[in-house]
Design an enzyme around this catalytic site. Structure first.
Site, PDB file in Angstrom:
ATOM      1  N   CYS A   1       0.812  -1.226   0.000  1.00  0.00           N
ATOM      2  CA  CYS A   1       0.000   0.000   0.000  1.00  0.00           C
ATOM      3  C   CYS A   1       0.842   1.270   0.000  1.00  0.00           C
ATOM      4  CB  CYS A   1      -0.924  -0.002   1.211  1.00  0.00           C
ATOM      5  SG  CYS A   1      -1.897  -1.519   1.344  1.00  0.00           S
TER       6      CYS A   1
ATOM      7  N   HIS B   1      -2.882   8.016   6.027  1.00  0.00           N
ATOM      8  CA  HIS B   1      -3.074   6.689   5.451  1.00  0.00           C
ATOM      9  C   HIS B   1      -4.484   6.223   5.796  1.00  0.00           C
ATOM     10  CE1 HIS B   1      -2.041   2.850   3.780  1.00  0.00           C
ATOM     11  NE2 HIS B   1      -2.218   2.213   4.923  1.00  0.00           N
TER      12      HIS B   1
ATOM     13  N   GLU C   1      -1.401   5.305  13.617  1.00  0.00           N
ATOM     14  CA  GLU C   1      -1.102   6.570  12.941  1.00  0.00           C
ATOM     15  C   GLU C   1      -1.364   7.756  13.868  1.00  0.00           C
ATOM     16  OE1 GLU C   1      -1.616   8.606   8.526  1.00  0.00           O
ATOM     17  OE2 GLU C   1      -2.975   6.988   9.124  1.00  0.00           O
TER      18      GLU C   1
ATOM     19  N   LYS D   1      -9.585   8.066   2.077  1.00  0.00           N
ATOM     20  CA  LYS D   1     -10.018   6.675   1.893  1.00  0.00           C
ATOM     21  C   LYS D   1     -11.446   6.482   2.397  1.00  0.00           C
ATOM     22  CE  LYS D   1      -5.527   4.286   2.021  1.00  0.00           C
ATOM     23  NZ  LYS D   1      -4.610   5.399   2.364  1.00  0.00           N
TER      24      LYS D   1
ATOM     25  N   HIS E   1      -9.657   2.008  -0.324  1.00  0.00           N
ATOM     26  CA  HIS E   1      -8.205   1.813  -0.307  1.00  0.00           C
ATOM     27  C   HIS E   1      -7.753   1.205  -1.634  1.00  0.00           C
ATOM     28  CE1 HIS E   1      -4.213   1.166   0.792  1.00  0.00           C
ATOM     29  NE2 HIS E   1      -4.346   0.448   1.903  1.00  0.00           N
TER      30      HIS E   1
ATOM     31  N   PHE F   1       1.747  -3.427   4.122  1.00  0.00           N
ATOM     32  CA  PHE F   1       2.077  -4.748   4.652  1.00  0.00           C
ATOM     33  C   PHE F   1       3.596  -4.944   4.604  1.00  0.00           C
ATOM     34  CE2 PHE F   1      -2.108  -7.312   3.841  1.00  0.00           C
ATOM     35  CZ  PHE F   1      -2.742  -6.536   4.797  1.00  0.00           C
TER      36      PHE F   1
END
Length: 420
Positions: free
Chosen positions: A164, A304, A315, A336, A341, A400
């Site tokens: 991502c 994010h 975050e 998002k 996403h 990830f």
């Protein structure tokens, strides 16, 4: 950014909320969701039956019907976004020195839908029925490869596949190539078409996705106490990056400056972030250091913010660690919540949104935020866009494997879009 200054001169987008800058921005300002039930295939047996789907997109506007059949949609999205960006930058590629023109376009999983289809064909009808364009039409680096060929870019052709974080890493690394003097101009961004059945089933099996099938448009809800996972989406974003000298020499309009780029790794877990947010904080700190900007100069953060319980809180803790007692004074929002996403394309689209926020002096909202979850107590710009002064903004991406990236973007005084 150390070395030559790097500026954004063009942008192109394909998203679940429309194609192009104007269409996307108007949708974000209206707090509209692009998340819809899946109708491309029978999703009735899947535990998650909705996604951020690109609609009203005709790839034949950008390539021939024959070419469309030969490449996965993620490549189609990249090509469409690149043509938009080149046009938006008023760039005549015929006068650019080919060896000084690079491409850096990432993707998290490449042509997973094409891989799925070709595997089914292999099992049903045997290897002789596979398309000779299967591999070049689906492998991850072929978005970058096609753009290099289409626009005659003979500099580096790179594909950063960092889950991502791919889009943000791609923009940052292209900016570094320009800043160091290796190239003068680049097409940079990310592209993804992850909502194929195999992609949806895989992420659902990992229990990463929201299962709010009864109300898809409320499913992506970063920082909300009822968040239950992210919404998988498709799209692409391509930016034209140039050295300041190159942009000025051709007399083009400048949107914003890529002032800094930071990276880090959690070194912790394959899918879960460090609970402390230490890795994310390090990426943001590195971006600010690269830009020569202090935390006190940051006006807005495009987060994010995926809508996962662990990721959202990590975050928040990262922002608190970096900004200290000033953290609650920095507006932070997640687009998002409206776009879903887009995996490897997310950071590129969000970088473009961050540039638009600087241009329009408006922070996009976080949709579906009704009541903040435990520990999520910052200014998340809930549900409505907010006009405000934004001179410096951060755009975050985390992926990830614990990979993190952040762009520090500075407003350009004359970075206006005619017609908005």
């Amino acid at each position: 950014m150390r070395g030559r200054r790097v500026v954004v001169t063009g942008m192109g987008l394909v998203t679940p909320l429309g194609c192009g800058l104007d269409e996307l921005w108007q949708a974000l300002m209206a707090s509209r969701s692009g998340v819809v039930p899946i109708t491309e295939y029978d999703a009735s047996k899947l535990p998650v039956r909705f996604a951020g789907i690109v609609r009203n997109f005709d790839p034949v506007e950008f390539m021939s019907a024959k070419e469309v059949r030969r490449v996965d949609p993620f490549i189609q999205y990249a090509i469409a976004s690149a043509y938009q960006a080149v046009s938006d930058a008023n760039l005549d590629v015929n006068i650019v020195k080919p060896a000084r023109f690079g491409v850096c376009v990432g993707s998290g999983i490449g042509g997973i839908g094409t891989i799925e289809q070709q595997h089914e064909l292999l099992l049903e009808k045997g290897p002789k029925r596979l398309s000779p364009f299967f591999v070049p039409g689906s492998i991850t680096n072929l978005a970058a490869g096609h753009l290099s060929i289409l626009f005659g870019a003979m500099g580096p052709s790179l594909c950063l596949s960092t889950a991502c974080t791919s889009g943000t890493h791609s923009i940052g690394m292209a900016a570094r190539l320009i800043a160091s003097g290796d190239i003068d101009i680049a097409l940079a961004g990310g592209a993804e078409k992850g909502s194929a059945c195999l992609g949806m089933a895989g992420f659902a099996a990992a229990r990463a996705l929201s299962t709010r099938n009864d109300d898809p448009q409320a499913a992506s809800r970063p920082w909300d106490q009822d968040r239950d996972g992210f919404v998988l989406s498709d799209g692409a974003g391509i930016l034209v990056l140039e050295s300041l000298e190159h942009a000025q020499a051709r007399g083009t309009r400048i949107y914003a400056e890529i002032a800094g780029f930071g990276m880090s790794s959690d070194a912790h877990h394959v899918t879960a972030p460090l609970k402390s947010g230490e890795g994310a904080c390090l990426a943001m700190a590195n971006a600010l250091s690269d830009a020569g900007i202090g935390p006190g100069q940051v006006d807005y953060i495009n987060a994010h913010g995926t809508s996962t319980v662990l990721g959202d809180l990590a975050e928040v803790l990262a922002v608190k660690a970096l900004f200290g007692d000033k953290a609650s004074a920095v507006p932070i929002s997640s687009t998002k919540s409206m776009l879903g996403h887009m995996l490897g394309a997310a950071g590129a689209v969000e970088a473009a949104v961050t540039v638009l926020a600087l241009i329009h002096q408006v922070a996009p909202p976080t949709l579906n935020l009704q009541q903040c979850g435990q520990g999520c107590d910052l200014d998340f710009v809930p549900n409505q866009a907010r006009p405000m002064s934004i001179q410096v903004a951060l755009s975050n991406s985390f992926g990830f494997g614990g990979t993190n990236a952040c762009l520090a973007v500075r407003r350009w005084p004359d970075g206006t879009i005619k017609g908005f």
